[in-house]
Design an enzyme around this catalytic site. Sequence first.
Site, mmCIF file in Angstrom:
data_model
loop_
_atom_site.group_PDB
_atom_site.id
_atom_site.type_symbol
_atom_site.label_atom_id
_atom_site.label_comp_id
_atom_site.label_asym_id
_atom_site.label_seq_id
_atom_site.Cartn_x
_atom_site.Cartn_y
_atom_site.Cartn_z
ATOM 1 N N HIS A 10 -25.701 42.991 -21.767
ATOM 2 C CA HIS A 10 -24.261 42.743 -21.582
ATOM 3 C C HIS A 10 -23.957 41.239 -21.518
ATOM 4 C CE1 HIS A 10 -24.990 41.529 -17.433
ATOM 5 N NE2 HIS A 10 -25.882 42.514 -17.404
ATOM 6 N N GLU A 37 -21.964 37.815 -19.928
ATOM 7 C CA GLU A 37 -22.023 37.272 -18.559
ATOM 8 C C GLU A 37 -21.140 38.097 -17.613
ATOM 9 O OE1 GLU A 37 -21.548 32.832 -16.964
ATOM 10 O OE2 GLU A 37 -19.627 33.865 -17.168
ATOM 11 N N THR A 57 -27.851 41.877 -8.861
ATOM 12 C CA THR A 57 -26.798 42.845 -9.143
ATOM 13 C C THR A 57 -27.296 44.282 -9.152
ATOM 14 O OG1 THR A 57 -25.876 41.136 -10.583
ATOM 15 C CG2 THR A 57 -24.870 43.315 -10.696
ATOM 16 N N ARG A 93 -20.211 46.517 -16.933
ATOM 17 C CA ARG A 93 -20.508 45.279 -17.669
ATOM 18 C C ARG A 93 -21.124 45.578 -19.042
ATOM 19 N NH1 ARG A 93 -24.007 45.807 -13.252
ATOM 20 N NH2 ARG A 93 -26.193 45.209 -13.436
ATOM 21 N N GLU A 112 -29.168 49.023 -15.139
ATOM 22 C CA GLU A 112 -30.048 47.940 -14.700
ATOM 23 C C GLU A 112 -31.068 48.483 -13.692
ATOM 24 O OE1 GLU A 112 -31.857 45.585 -15.018
ATOM 25 O OE2 GLU A 112 -30.538 43.833 -15.049
ATOM 26 N N LYS A 115 -29.525 34.445 -5.753
ATOM 27 C CA LYS A 115 -30.941 34.322 -6.141
ATOM 28 C C LYS A 115 -31.547 32.998 -5.684
ATOM 29 C CE LYS A 115 -30.144 37.458 -9.959
ATOM 30 N NZ LYS A 115 -30.151 37.806 -11.370
ATOM 31 N N HIS A 135 -29.091 46.254 -20.089
ATOM 32 C CA HIS A 135 -29.240 45.251 -19.022
ATOM 33 C C HIS A 135 -30.575 44.518 -19.156
ATOM 34 C CE1 HIS A 135 -25.829 47.110 -16.866
ATOM 35 N NE2 HIS A 135 -26.242 48.176 -17.526
HETATM 36 C C1 3PG Z 1 -29.384 41.531 -11.923
HETATM 37 O O1 3PG Z 1 -29.451 42.760 -11.749
HETATM 38 O O2 3PG Z 1 -29.281 40.713 -11.000
HETATM 39 C C2 3PG Z 1 -29.427 40.961 -13.333
HETATM 40 O O3 3PG Z 1 -28.709 41.736 -14.173
HETATM 41 C C3 3PG Z 1 -30.843 40.815 -13.820
HETATM 42 O O4 3PG Z 1 -31.403 39.970 -12.956
HETATM 43 P P1 3PG Z 1 -32.823 39.247 -13.090
HETATM 44 O O5 3PG Z 1 -32.818 38.440 -14.345
HETATM 45 O O6 3PG Z 1 -32.855 38.390 -11.846
HETATM 46 O O7 3PG Z 1 -33.856 40.333 -13.046
#
Ligand code: 3PG
Length: 248
Positions: free
Chosen positions: A9, A11, A21, A60, A87, A98, A182
Amino acid sequence: MYKIVLMRHGESTWNLDNRFTGWTDVDLTPKGVAEATQAGKLLKEAGFSFDVAYTSVLKRAIRTIWGTLDEMDLMWLPVVHDWRLNERHYGALQGLNKAETAAKYGDEQVLVWRRSYDTPPNPLAEDDDRTSYKDPRYAGLDRAQIPVTECLKDTVARVMPAWEDSIAPAIRSGKRVLVSAHGNSLRALIKMLDGISDEDIVNLNIPNGQPLVYELDADLKPIKHYYLGDQAAIDAALKAVASQGKAK
Ligand code: 3PG
């Protein structure tokens, strides 16, 4: 020879905020919407068309497929919404920033949570408001099928049946398939398609909104794969995804 196009997806609002997420249903940013349109443009220019699209049940990915199909004048196409393409569930990390998480627990630990094959983050507590138990879109599932955390291995275990019983038969029947999913559900699919080892999968990142073409032989084994679009921009986007989990 078959071709399938995989696309993460565009951004999302939590990509922009750099938050974990997972199954949280956040929307696209205006940039994400533009990426979906741009993907459609690239696909059109490269001569692609499709017979069926697959996506998750998260908005998304759904809004991305809408934007891409709209640009290709294919909004009439059948779209299969499959929760198994969601995801990877990020457990108790969902909602956390993060980089702040890396500052607290270290870059190495966050890399393990983000990219290792078989180490899941801590699970959500059963009574946590962030669980998906009461979400009507999962009403047809057994409680045990609704994750409270997942490692990539767990994601592979649900993405693979979606591939085997739904996507692969469509490809074999001659349908041209577009998948909007995802970062980690695509890593799961690509790990299986390319036979990437549990160790090497740590290094695979997927950028937002870039069509990734897989050419497959008669047995659906990959012959080659490539991103459409500007390769320097894609390389920069890949590096940016990799460094999202580092303390600033
Ligand atoms: C999430 O779920 O945070 C992102 O879509 C993917 O995250 P990552 O690249 O930190 O695994």
